[in-house]
Design a protein around this motif. Structure first.
Motif, PDB file in Angstrom:
ATOM      1  N   THR A 168       0.837  -1.201   0.000  1.00 56.70           N
ATOM      2  CA  THR A 168       0.000   0.000   0.000  1.00 56.70           C
ATOM      3  C   THR A 168       0.875   1.255   0.000  1.00 56.70           C
ATOM      4  O   THR A 168       0.541   2.245  -0.665  1.00 56.70           O
ATOM      5  CB  THR A 168      -0.956   0.010   1.202  1.00 56.70           C
ATOM      6  N   VAL A 211      -1.983   3.627  -1.963  1.00 56.33           N
ATOM      7  CA  VAL A 211      -3.414   3.372  -1.845  1.00 56.33           C
ATOM      8  C   VAL A 211      -3.750   2.995  -0.410  1.00 56.33           C
ATOM      9  O   VAL A 211      -2.875   2.598   0.376  1.00 56.33           O
ATOM     10  CB  VAL A 211      -3.861   2.233  -2.795  1.00 56.33           C
ATOM     11  N   GLY A 250      -7.881  -0.553  -0.928  1.00 52.62           N
ATOM     12  CA  GLY A 250      -7.586  -0.498  -2.352  1.00 52.62           C
ATOM     13  C   GLY A 250      -6.624  -1.566  -2.824  1.00 52.62           C
ATOM     14  O   GLY A 250      -6.102  -1.471  -3.946  1.00 52.62           O
ATOM     15  N   ALA A 296      -7.048   7.303 -12.447  1.00 51.21           N
ATOM     16  CA  ALA A 296      -6.895   6.323 -11.372  1.00 51.21           C
ATOM     17  C   ALA A 296      -8.244   5.819 -10.876  1.00 51.21           C
ATOM     18  O   ALA A 296      -8.377   4.645 -10.498  1.00 51.21           O
ATOM     19  CB  ALA A 296      -6.104   6.937 -10.220  1.00 51.21           C
ATOM     20  N   SER A 354      -5.987  -0.302  -6.566  1.00 54.28           N
ATOM     21  CA  SER A 354      -6.693   0.852  -7.121  1.00 54.28           C
ATOM     22  C   SER A 354      -6.883   1.910  -6.042  1.00 54.28           C
ATOM     23  O   SER A 354      -7.121   1.583  -4.870  1.00 54.28           O
ATOM     24  CB  SER A 354      -8.057   0.450  -7.684  1.00 54.28           C
ATOM     25  N   SER A 355      -6.798   3.168  -6.456  1.00 58.64           N
ATOM     26  CA  SER A 355      -7.132   4.254  -5.529  1.00 58.64           C
ATOM     27  C   SER A 355      -8.629   4.326  -5.291  1.00 58.64           C
ATOM     28  O   SER A 355      -9.078   4.968  -4.336  1.00 58.64           O
ATOM     29  CB  SER A 355      -6.621   5.593  -6.083  1.00 58.64           C
TER      30      SER A 355
END
Length: 376
Positions: free
Chosen positions: A71, A76, A80, A214, A239-240
């Motif tokens: 992370t 993220v 995420g 994003a 993913s954000s």
């Protein structure tokens, strides 16, 4: 102390190696994406230490040290990130998540075969847009993308860096891809498995382009190509936009989780593997250039655009007018196993993918075998 990148066939050829045991002993295997180099010593030592802790279940959502490292690396939140048994399972989960049966998924060809199988096996409709050959590199055909997209297109699958051509897409190219995806409201899954194997130029993560990009992107990543640990399957979807990961988790439920040893390996790669990786990148650059010189001198009919990333060479052998597909001909006549072109998309019968992460001696022998087979 320098790391060793020696290749001894007596060591790498054994029944537990898919690469070296798939074909008869008289075949040189330069196909599947394993390096013939020893694993980084810090990873081996970390695995030995992990065995002292036993091999019971590790935390099902991932060991904290690895999760924290990933992370932080990708910027993220914990929500995420989803650990996966491998990047291929992430390709399948993303197709199921972001397109319904019968809807369209766009990708570029030639492409790593699981991109296409993830689309077809799940009853989605593939839109395969060929890359175009420039003077020194393969390029994205944006006009063809625009001509191919329809209201039924839901997902764009991007390979960055690209397998099998070895392109590292420039920021300008990726910005055009992003503009296209936003304009057509496409979700994007960006397979960035080979990002750590960038040989020339700079790697640009697709999700780093802008916040709005994003928000529509899931990045797939993993350590197994860069650190030569494919036997310890592991990957991650990042993913954000945590809502995208939550959707993927529901779709991927029941597909399993990475092993304790795989998580230990990845954490060691992140925290202790950088010196080894720097050295292996130097070796791969040298092997790539050695292969390019060999092909230029011994096989001038072949077209070979040197990759900017990966340890994979995409050979264009169409000028040889071979009687069968390039891969089939070379396996039968030259006793060299490459990945056959048609597995990367339609109309690539004259192409083959060669893995140059081996010794100069093996590469030289492979090219000589190919030359003899063609000249005969």
């Amino acid at each position: 102390m320098p790391f060793s990148f020696d290749v001894e066939e007596s060591v790498v050829r054994h029944p537990a190696s898919a690469k070296w045991s798939m074909f008869a002993e008289d075949v040189l295997p330069l196909w599947v994406a394993d390096m013939d180099f020893p694993v980084a010593p810090p990873i081996v030592e970390a695995l030995r230490r992990r065995l002292d802790l036993g091999l019971g279940y590790s935390p099902f959502e991932g060991e904290k040290t690895l999760v924290d490292a990933l992370t932080a690396r990708h910027g993220v939140a914990r929500e995420g990130l989803m650990l996966l048994p491998g990047v291929v399972s992430g390709l399948y989960a993303s197709v199921r998540t972001f397109a319904s049966p019968g809807e369209e998924v766009m990708s570029h060809v030639p492409i790593y075969p699981p991109f296409m199988s993830a689309i077809r096996d799940t009853d989605r409709a593939p839109i395969l847009v060929p890359l175009v050959e420039g003077a020194n590199r393969y390029e994205i055909d944006f006009d063809a993308m625009q001509a191919s997209v329809t209201p039924a297109t839901r997902l764009l699958m991007l390979c960055n860096p690209h397998n099998p051509t070895g392109r590292t897409w420039t920021r300008e190219e990726l910005e055009r891809v992003a503009e296209f995806a936003l304009r057509h409201r496409l979700w994007v899954v960006s397979d960035e498995l080979h990002a750590d194997l960038t040989l020339d130029g700079g790697f640009v993560a697709f999700a780093s382009l802008a916040a709005e990009v994003a928000a529509r992107t899931v990045t797939l990543t993993g350590p197994c190509k860069a650190f030569n640990t494919a036997g310890l399957g592991i990957g991650a979807a990042v993913s954000s936009n945590a809502a995208l990961i939550a959707r993927m988790k529901k779709v991927a439920a029941g597909t399993g989780h990475p092993s304790a040893l795989a998580q230990t390996m990845w954490h060691a790669a992140i925290t202790e593997g950088e010196p080894w990786l720097r050295d292996v990148l130097n070796v791969l650059r040298a092997r790539r250039d050695f292969l390019a010189d060999l092909v230029r001198a011994r096989l001038p009919e072949a077209r070979f655009l040197a990759p900017q990333a990966t340890y994979l060479a995409w050979l264009d052998l169409r000028a040889l007018n071979l009687p069968t597909t390039a891969g089939a001909f070379l396996l039968e006549r030259a006793k060299v196993a490459l990945n056959d072109g048609p597995t990367f998309g339609p109309s690539y019968e004259g192409f083959a993918r060669l893995n140059f992460a081996t010794s100069e001696a093996v590469l030289a022998e492979a090219i000589e075998r190919i030359v003899r087979a063609i000249r005969s």
